[in-house]
Design a protein around this motif. Structure first.
Motif, PDB file in Angstrom:
ATOM      1  N   MET A   1       0.832  -1.205   0.000  1.00 55.74           N
ATOM      2  CA  MET A   1       0.000   0.000   0.000  1.00 55.74           C
ATOM      3  C   MET A   1       0.863   1.250   0.000  1.00 55.74           C
ATOM      4  SD  MET A   1      -2.979  -0.998   2.748  1.00 55.74           S
ATOM      5  CE  MET A   1      -3.739   0.596   2.543  1.00 55.74           C
ATOM      6  N   PRO A   2       0.434   2.293  -0.706  1.00 59.56           N
ATOM      7  CA  PRO A   2       1.208   3.545  -0.683  1.00 59.56           C
ATOM      8  C   PRO A   2       1.179   4.181   0.694  1.00 59.56           C
ATOM      9  CG  PRO A   2      -0.895   3.841  -1.825  1.00 59.56           C
ATOM     10  CD  PRO A   2      -0.767   2.373  -1.578  1.00 59.56           C
ATOM     11  N   GLN A   3       2.291   4.830   1.029  1.00 59.05           N
ATOM     12  CA  GLN A   3       2.402   5.468   2.343  1.00 59.05           C
ATOM     13  C   GLN A   3       1.563   6.735   2.398  1.00 59.05           C
ATOM     14  OE1 GLN A   3       6.630   6.052   2.755  1.00 59.05           O
ATOM     15  NE2 GLN A   3       6.864   4.194   3.957  1.00 59.05           N
ATOM     16  N   SER A   4       1.070   7.018   3.581  1.00 59.15           N
ATOM     17  CA  SER A   4       0.342   8.257   3.799  1.00 59.15           C
ATOM     18  C   SER A   4       1.336   9.404   3.932  1.00 59.15           C
ATOM     19  CB  SER A   4      -0.525   8.151   5.052  1.00 59.15           C
ATOM     20  OG  SER A   4       0.304   7.992   6.195  1.00 59.15           O
ATOM     21  N   ALA A   5       0.825  10.636   3.935  1.00 58.67           N
ATOM     22  CA  ALA A   5       1.689  11.813   4.056  1.00 58.67           C
ATOM     23  C   ALA A   5       2.443  11.790   5.377  1.00 58.67           C
ATOM     24  CB  ALA A   5       0.860  13.074   3.925  1.00 58.67           C
ATOM     25  N   ALA A   6       1.764  11.381   6.439  1.00 54.62           N
ATOM     26  CA  ALA A   6       2.413  11.340   7.755  1.00 54.62           C
ATOM     27  C   ALA A   6       3.533  10.311   7.779  1.00 54.62           C
ATOM     28  CB  ALA A   6       1.382  11.027   8.832  1.00 54.62           C
ATOM     29  N   GLN A   7       3.318   9.164   7.113  1.00 57.24           N
ATOM     30  CA  GLN A   7       4.343   8.127   7.075  1.00 57.24           C
ATOM     31  C   GLN A   7       5.560   8.578   6.254  1.00 57.24           C
ATOM     32  OE1 GLN A   7       1.876   4.969   5.515  1.00 57.24           O
ATOM     33  NE2 GLN A   7       1.737   3.957   7.529  1.00 57.24           N
ATOM     34  N   ARG A   8       5.308   9.278   5.145  1.00 60.18           N
ATOM     35  CA  ARG A   8       6.416   9.780   4.332  1.00 60.18           C
ATOM     36  C   ARG A   8       7.243  10.809   5.104  1.00 60.18           C
ATOM     37  NH1 ARG A   8       2.390   9.752   0.260  1.00 60.18           N
ATOM     38  NH2 ARG A   8       2.122  12.023   0.458  1.00 60.18           N
ATOM     39  N   LYS A   9       6.577  11.670   5.840  1.00 65.29           N
ATOM     40  CA  LYS A   9       7.294  12.657   6.649  1.00 65.29           C
ATOM     41  C   LYS A   9       8.145  11.982   7.712  1.00 65.29           C
ATOM     42  CE  LYS A   9       3.961  16.435   6.067  1.00 65.29           C
ATOM     43  NZ  LYS A   9       2.980  17.319   6.757  1.00 65.29           N
ATOM     44  N   GLN A  10       7.591  10.975   8.374  1.00 69.05           N
ATOM     45  CA  GLN A  10       8.332  10.282   9.422  1.00 69.05           C
ATOM     46  C   GLN A  10       9.522   9.527   8.840  1.00 69.05           C
ATOM     47  OE1 GLN A  10       7.776  10.645  12.747  1.00 69.05           O
ATOM     48  NE2 GLN A  10       9.732   9.537  12.931  1.00 69.05           N
ATOM     49  N   ALA A  11       9.328   8.954   7.643  1.00 72.06           N
ATOM     50  CA  ALA A  11      10.431   8.244   6.985  1.00 72.06           C
ATOM     51  C   ALA A  11      11.566   9.200   6.642  1.00 72.06           C
ATOM     52  CB  ALA A  11       9.910   7.548   5.731  1.00 72.06           C
ATOM     53  N   LEU A  12      11.200  10.407   6.180  1.00 76.28           N
ATOM     54  CA  LEU A  12      12.225  11.403   5.849  1.00 76.28           C
ATOM     55  C   LEU A  12      12.967  11.848   7.110  1.00 76.28           C
ATOM     56  CD1 LEU A  12      13.588  13.237   3.782  1.00 76.28           C
ATOM     57  CD2 LEU A  12      11.774  14.907   4.160  1.00 76.28           C
ATOM     58  N   ILE A  13      12.238  12.008   8.221  1.00 76.20           N
ATOM     59  CA  ILE A  13      12.885  12.417   9.476  1.00 76.20           C
ATOM     60  C   ILE A  13      13.838  11.327   9.964  1.00 76.20           C
ATOM     61  CG2 ILE A  13      12.453  12.873  11.918  1.00 76.20           C
ATOM     62  CD1 ILE A  13       9.959  14.418  11.088  1.00 76.20           C
ATOM     63  N   ASP A  14      13.394  10.078   9.887  1.00 73.58           N
ATOM     64  CA  ASP A  14      14.260   8.971  10.321  1.00 73.58           C
ATOM     65  C   ASP A  14      15.519   8.889   9.453  1.00 73.58           C
ATOM     66  OD1 ASP A  14      12.383   8.362  12.231  1.00 73.58           O
ATOM     67  OD2 ASP A  14      11.415   6.781  11.039  1.00 73.58           O
ATOM     68  N   LYS A  15      15.335   9.040   8.146  1.00 76.34           N
ATOM     69  CA  LYS A  15      16.484   9.011   7.237  1.00 76.34           C
ATOM     70  C   LYS A  15      17.430  10.167   7.528  1.00 76.34           C
ATOM     71  CE  LYS A  15      17.651   9.486   2.328  1.00 76.34           C
ATOM     72  NZ  LYS A  15      17.120   9.692   0.951  1.00 76.34           N
ATOM     73  N   GLY A  16      16.862  11.356   7.750  1.00 78.51           N
ATOM     74  CA  GLY A  16      17.691  12.528   8.031  1.00 78.51           C
ATOM     75  C   GLY A  16      18.495  12.394   9.310  1.00 78.51           C
ATOM     76  N   MET A  17      17.904  11.800  10.343  1.00 82.45           N
ATOM     77  CA  MET A  17      18.630  11.620  11.608  1.00 82.45           C
ATOM     78  C   MET A  17      19.835  10.699  11.426  1.00 82.45           C
ATOM     79  SD  MET A  17      15.721  11.429  14.567  1.00 82.45           S
ATOM     80  CE  MET A  17      14.887  12.922  15.139  1.00 82.45           C
ATOM     81  N   LYS A  18      19.658   9.656  10.624  1.00 82.22           N
ATOM     82  CA  LYS A  18      20.777   8.753  10.365  1.00 82.22           C
ATOM     83  C   LYS A  18      21.885   9.462   9.577  1.00 82.22           C
ATOM     84  CE  LYS A  18      17.971   4.530  10.337  1.00 82.22           C
ATOM     85  NZ  LYS A  18      17.477   3.395   9.513  1.00 82.22           N
TER      86      LYS A  18
END
Length: 318
Positions: A1-18
């Motif tokens: 299933m495609p990710q929701s806007a909230a999930q995409r934002k959280q994924a970007l934040i997690d990637k950015g922290m790493k």
């Protein structure tokens, strides 16, 4: 299933922290007029050396805020406009050159803003005489030569900041002119908690030393003029003081070791002239002496050759 806007934002934040945990340097890049295919090529060229982090500025600012790292606050404050981040641990100057090297020629599009001056050169256009209307609408001086339209002189078609209209875009397209080169542009550099302009990367240690020495010279000159002693002017004060003491010793009976030779020279300059000329005289005498045996040897060799010819009976007259 495609990710929701909230999930995409959280994924970007997690990637950015790493990424911020892995890299400690960054280039702030401007991404105007850069397409997805060109961005893909740039990412490939940076693979293994740097990572591009793109996202809405509000989200990237929130990411930096969540990191709770005071040294990143200056970076957070400079995230304005259509920008992204290139995170790296390598040399920033090399990264800047690599990022900006990938540029492509792009045709003029209607409604876009010209970033540079665009000049159409004079000469034949390849247009048949029936297409003079486009030239007339742009007020371009032309003439018919050998069955085609020829532009009489160079035409300054666009200036920086001009919006491109239909006629300008059509003419540039017909002439196959792609006036613009688009790519990522580095606008700011982040290193060790500081943000500065990219031209600072061009400053080498040699330039720093050169400008520092120039500043020391200026300070020394100012100090000497105002008679305010300091460390920069101290060598000049010592040199000037030595010259003054030496002048007093020469003009009076007072003397010291360093002044003795000067006094001797002033008392008898010919003594020093002899010392200078002696090596020259010796050299010329030596060269004269050494040249004499060479002449004698040459004469003896010629006599020996003549004797050998007589012994062999090689006299041409019998």
């Amino acid at each position: 299933m495609p990710q929701s806007a909230a999930q995409r934002k959280q994924a970007l934040i997690d990637k950015g922290m790493k990424l911020f945990a892995e890299y400690n340097k960054a280039l702030i890049i401007q991404c105007d007029n850069v397409g997805s295919n060109q961005m893909l090529q740039i990412r490939k060229s940076l693979r293994g050396k740097a990572v591009i982090l793109m996202g809405k500025n509000t989200l990237i600012r929130k990411l930096i805020q969540l990191l709770k790292n005071p040294s990143l606050e200056s970076l957070r404050a400079n995230l304005k406009g259509n920008v992204g981040l290139v995170l790296t641990n390598d040399d920033l100057l090399e990264m800047k050159k690599l990022v900006e090297s990938n540029r492509i020629a792009v045709a003029a599009k209607v409604g876009s803003i010209s970033p540079i001056d665009v000049v159409i050169p004079s000469g034949p256009t390849g247009f048949d005489p029936s297409q003079t209307a486009i030239m007339q609408s742009l007020k371009i001086a032309t003439k018919i030569n050998k069955g085609q339209i020829e532009i009489v002189s160079d035409v300054h078609l666009l200036k920086p900041g001009d919006r491109i209209d239909n006629s300008q875009a059509f003419l540039l397209g017909k002439l196959n002119i792609k006036p613009f080169n688009y790519g990522l542009t580095v606008i700011k550099v982040f290193d060790q908690g500081s943000v500065f302009t990219p031209d600072m990367l061009e400053i080498t240690s040699e330039i720093i030393v050169e400008r520092f020495l120039a500043g020391v010279q200026n300070v020394a000159a100012l100090s000497l003029q105002l008679r305010l002693p300091n460390v920069a002017a101290l060598p000049h004060y010592l040199a000037n003081g030595y010259q003054n003491i030496l002048a007093i010793a020469v003009a009076t009976e007072l003397t010291f070791t360093q002044a003795e030779k000067i006094k001797q020279y002033l008392a008898d300059p010919s003594a020093f002239a002899i010392v200078v000329e002696t090596p020259t005289t010796t050299t010329s005498t030596t060269s004269t002496t050494t040249s004499a045996p060479a002449v004698v040897e040459k004469v003896e060799e010629e006599e020996k050759v003549e004797e050998e010819e007589e012994d062999l009976g090689l006299d041409l007259f019998g």
